[in-house]
Design a protein around this motif. Structure first.
Motif, PDB file in Angstrom:
ATOM      1  N   MET A   1       0.830  -1.202   0.000  1.00  0.00           N
ATOM      2  CA  MET A   1       0.000   0.000   0.000  1.00  0.00           C
ATOM      3  C   MET A   1       0.868   1.257   0.000  1.00  0.00           C
ATOM      4  O   MET A   1       0.565   2.235  -0.704  1.00  0.00           O
ATOM      5  N   THR A   2       1.927   1.262   0.791  1.00  0.00           N
ATOM      6  CA  THR A   2       2.821   2.422   0.846  1.00  0.00           C
ATOM      7  C   THR A   2       3.454   2.700  -0.509  1.00  0.00           C
ATOM      8  O   THR A   2       3.416   3.836  -1.012  1.00  0.00           O
ATOM      9  N   ASP A   3       4.036   1.669  -1.113  1.00  0.00           N
ATOM     10  CA  ASP A   3       4.699   1.848  -2.407  1.00  0.00           C
ATOM     11  C   ASP A   3       3.715   2.306  -3.481  1.00  0.00           C
ATOM     12  O   ASP A   3       4.006   3.224  -4.263  1.00  0.00           O
ATOM     13  N   ASN A   4       2.551   1.663  -3.530  1.00  0.00           N
ATOM     14  CA  ASN A   4       1.576   1.996  -4.569  1.00  0.00           C
ATOM     15  C   ASN A   4       0.985   3.385  -4.365  1.00  0.00           C
ATOM     16  O   ASN A   4       0.680   4.086  -5.337  1.00  0.00           O
ATOM     17  N   THR A   5       0.812   3.805  -3.107  1.00  0.00           N
ATOM     18  CA  THR A   5       0.317   5.156  -2.844  1.00  0.00           C
ATOM     19  C   THR A   5       1.330   6.200  -3.283  1.00  0.00           C
ATOM     20  O   THR A   5       0.978   7.210  -3.909  1.00  0.00           O
ATOM     21  N   ASN A   6       2.605   5.972  -2.979  1.00  0.00           N
ATOM     22  CA  ASN A   6       3.643   6.913  -3.408  1.00  0.00           C
ATOM     23  C   ASN A   6       3.739   6.981  -4.935  1.00  0.00           C
ATOM     24  O   ASN A   6       3.887   8.065  -5.516  1.00  0.00           O
ATOM     25  N   MET A   7       3.665   5.818  -5.579  1.00  0.00           N
ATOM     26  CA  MET A   7       3.732   5.821  -7.044  1.00  0.00           C
ATOM     27  C   MET A   7       2.500   6.481  -7.658  1.00  0.00           C
ATOM     28  O   MET A   7       2.591   7.124  -8.710  1.00  0.00           O
ATOM     29  N   ASN A   8       1.350   6.345  -7.017  1.00  0.00           N
ATOM     30  CA  ASN A   8       0.132   6.975  -7.525  1.00  0.00           C
ATOM     31  C   ASN A   8       0.232   8.497  -7.438  1.00  0.00           C
ATOM     32  O   ASN A   8      -0.241   9.209  -8.328  1.00  0.00           O
ATOM     33  N   ALA A   9       0.855   8.993  -6.358  1.00  0.00           N
ATOM     34  CA  ALA A   9       1.046  10.439  -6.239  1.00  0.00           C
ATOM     35  C   ALA A   9       1.946  10.966  -7.355  1.00  0.00           C
ATOM     36  O   ALA A   9       1.699  12.044  -7.911  1.00  0.00           O
ATOM     37  N   VAL A  10       2.993  10.205  -7.699  1.00  0.00           N
ATOM     38  CA  VAL A  10       3.884  10.605  -8.792  1.00  0.00           C
ATOM     39  C   VAL A  10       3.152  10.541 -10.129  1.00  0.00           C
ATOM     40  O   VAL A  10       3.296  11.430 -10.978  1.00  0.00           O
ATOM     41  N   ALA A  11       2.347   9.492 -10.323  1.00  0.00           N
ATOM     42  CA  ALA A  11       1.637   9.338 -11.592  1.00  0.00           C
ATOM     43  C   ALA A  11       0.610  10.447 -11.809  1.00  0.00           C
ATOM     44  O   ALA A  11       0.414  10.907 -12.936  1.00  0.00           O
ATOM     45  N   LYS A  12      -0.038  10.896 -10.742  1.00  0.00           N
ATOM     46  CA  LYS A  12      -1.041  11.953 -10.870  1.00  0.00           C
ATOM     47  C   LYS A  12      -0.406  13.338 -10.973  1.00  0.00           C
ATOM     48  O   LYS A  12      -1.000  14.252 -11.553  1.00  0.00           O
ATOM     49  N   ASN A  13       0.777  13.505 -10.374  1.00  0.00           N
ATOM     50  CA  ASN A  13       1.448  14.811 -10.371  1.00  0.00           C
ATOM     51  C   ASN A  13       2.918  14.643 -10.739  1.00  0.00           C
ATOM     52  O   ASN A  13       3.799  14.755  -9.888  1.00  0.00           O
ATOM     53  N   PRO A  14       3.208  14.315 -11.982  1.00  0.00           N
ATOM     54  CA  PRO A  14       4.611  14.121 -12.365  1.00  0.00           C
ATOM     55  C   PRO A  14       5.409  15.411 -12.200  1.00  0.00           C
ATOM     56  O   PRO A  14       4.881  16.507 -12.413  1.00  0.00           O
ATOM     57  N   PRO A  15       6.687  15.300 -11.809  1.00  0.00           N
ATOM     58  CA  PRO A  15       7.506  16.512 -11.599  1.00  0.00           C
ATOM     59  C   PRO A  15       7.820  17.211 -12.918  1.00  0.00           C
ATOM     60  O   PRO A  15       7.841  16.582 -13.981  1.00  0.00           O
ATOM     61  N   ALA A  16       8.054  18.509 -12.828  1.00  0.00           N
ATOM     62  CA  ALA A  16       8.392  19.278 -14.033  1.00  0.00           C
ATOM     63  C   ALA A  16       9.726  18.826 -14.608  1.00  0.00           C
ATOM     64  O   ALA A  16       9.895  18.736 -15.820  1.00  0.00           O
ATOM     65  N   THR A  17      10.674  18.534 -13.728  1.00  0.00           N
ATOM     66  CA  THR A  17      11.986  18.016 -14.150  1.00  0.00           C
ATOM     67  C   THR A  17      12.262  16.723 -13.403  1.00  0.00           C
ATOM     68  O   THR A  17      12.105  16.657 -12.184  1.00  0.00           O
ATOM     69  N   HIS A  18      12.665  15.709 -14.117  1.00  0.00           N
ATOM     70  CA  HIS A  18      12.890  14.402 -13.513  1.00  0.00           C
ATOM     71  C   HIS A  18      14.208  14.378 -12.749  1.00  0.00           C
ATOM     72  O   HIS A  18      15.244  14.815 -13.259  1.00  0.00           O
ATOM     73  N   ASP A  19      14.169  13.905 -11.517  1.00  0.00           N
ATOM     74  CA  ASP A  19      15.362  13.772 -10.672  1.00  0.00           C
ATOM     75  C   ASP A  19      15.621  12.293 -10.436  1.00  0.00           C
ATOM     76  O   ASP A  19      14.853  11.621  -9.735  1.00  0.00           O
ATOM     77  N   ALA A  20      16.695  11.766 -11.024  1.00  0.00           N
ATOM     78  CA  ALA A  20      16.984  10.335 -10.890  1.00  0.00           C
ATOM     79  C   ALA A  20      17.254   9.935  -9.444  1.00  0.00           C
ATOM     80  O   ALA A  20      17.041   8.789  -9.058  1.00  0.00           O
ATOM     81  N   GLY A  21      17.735  10.870  -8.639  1.00  0.00           N
ATOM     82  CA  GLY A  21      18.020  10.549  -7.245  1.00  0.00           C
ATOM     83  C   GLY A  21      16.802  10.573  -6.353  1.00  0.00           C
ATOM     84  O   GLY A  21      16.874  10.161  -5.198  1.00  0.00           O
TER      85      GLY A  21
END
Length: 338
Positions: A1-21
């Protein structure tokens, strides 16, 4: 649940610039990635919503001491709860969804539950199989309507429960017609019972079922797996012997037939206010006596022991429904999987 919730937040609000770190970076400035400990608090709060219901979920954080809940207020802020609820996800939002799997949103979570329910409790001899409902009024193609249930609209589950405690040992969500060749050849009732009983065959259990599931084929196959069955039968299901209605019965009289096809399979017809039909592989066909009603304890009537056993042990799923009704977990919403 933790991993999928964090990934869902990224999927809904992708960053303007991708940070590999920082793979969990989002464009939502007010969002911080969650962790397992916070997720446990989030789940605990949702469970508490059912134990301590309030008109509005915001009341748990109210400044009014007569309304707020100290446990919730001390452990998580309201805005943080709303953020977690918004991004909460049980499945991987990045992976493609199988269009044929209607339960894809909760498939991983259901698998965990189905693996762990049997590990937490060792049932007694008697089990019961029946349907249960999860209330849901939103739009869903496989939502069911059951007028005789307290919850009439919702998601239907086939459940296997311990008859004495009502503990749910296995469950199987019903997602509509289909199910493959086994359902077409042997029927939905047969498939449901064999599916939920998979972990409990070869253990000499006695399983009680209603007339939707009953069939000679099911009784035969369960008996070969050292499992015994007792259930009611519909008169028009072509399960009963052809001559079972030839004898005219007075009230509280019964007749029995032994199957010629399946060893130890007994058919019973008992006259109450109307005829009751049963099949059983765990009964010797004897009768017993019981009070006519709870208000007429001094008047005894004859009743087949199979029917008495059925009445005593068929209510496991109803007991489960009763216990679930006391504490509705979470908040209502339009997302069926939540």
């Amino acid at each position: 649940m933790t991993d999928n919730t964090n990934m869902n937040a990224v999927a809904k609000n992708p960053p303007a610039t991708h940070d590999a770190g920082n793979p969990l970076q989002t464009s939502d400035a007010s969002w911080e990635p969650t962790n397992p400990e916070e997720m446990k608090v989030f789940i605990a709060i949702n469970i508490l919503f059912g134990v301590d219901p309030k008109p509005e979920f915001r009341d748990y954080w109210s400044e009014d001491t007569a309304l707020h809940n100290g446990f919730v207020k001390a452990r998580m802020g309201r805005q943080r709860y709303e953020k977690l609820f918004r991004y909460f996800h049980c499945s991987n939002p990045v992976l493609p969804v199988d269009p044929d799997d209607k339960l894809a949103k909760v498939r991983t979570f259901l698998t965990v539950l189905q693996e762990n329910f049997p590990r937490m409790f060792t049932p007694g001899r008697n089990l019961s199989v029946d349907e249960a409902m999860i209330a849901f009024n939103g739009r869903l193609s496989w939502k069911q309507y059951m007028p005789k249930k307290p919850v009439k609209w919702g998601i239907k589950l086939w459940c296997l429960c311990d008859s004495e405690t009502g503990y749910c040992l296995a469950f199987y969500p019903y997602t509509g017609a289909g199910g493959g060749d086994e359902v077409l050849n042997l029927g939905l009732g047969y498939t449901v019972v064999m599916t939920v009983m998979r972990e409990y065959l070869l253990r000499n259990h006695h399983v009680y079922i209603d007339n939707f599931f009953s069939s000679v084929q099911l009784a035969s196959d369960l008996q070969q797996a050292d499992t015994y069955v007792c259930g009611t039968v519909r008169k028009n299901r072509r399960v009963l012997p052809n001559n079972i209605d030839q004898v005219r019965l007075q009230q509280y009289e019964s007749v029995k037939w032994i199957s010629e096809e399946v060893e130890n399979l007994l058919f019973i017809r008992w006259k109450d206010k109307r005829d009751v039909y049963m099949l059983s592989t765990n009964n010797d066909g004897n009768d017993t006596q019981k009070p006519r009603t709870r208000f007429r304890q001094d008047e005894m009537i004859d009743i087949p022991t199979a029917i008495k056993d059925y009445n005593s042990n068929m209510g496991g799923v109803d007991f489960l429904d009763q216990m679930r009704s006391y504490y509705n977990v979470g908040r209502t919403g339009r997302r069926w999987w939540k």
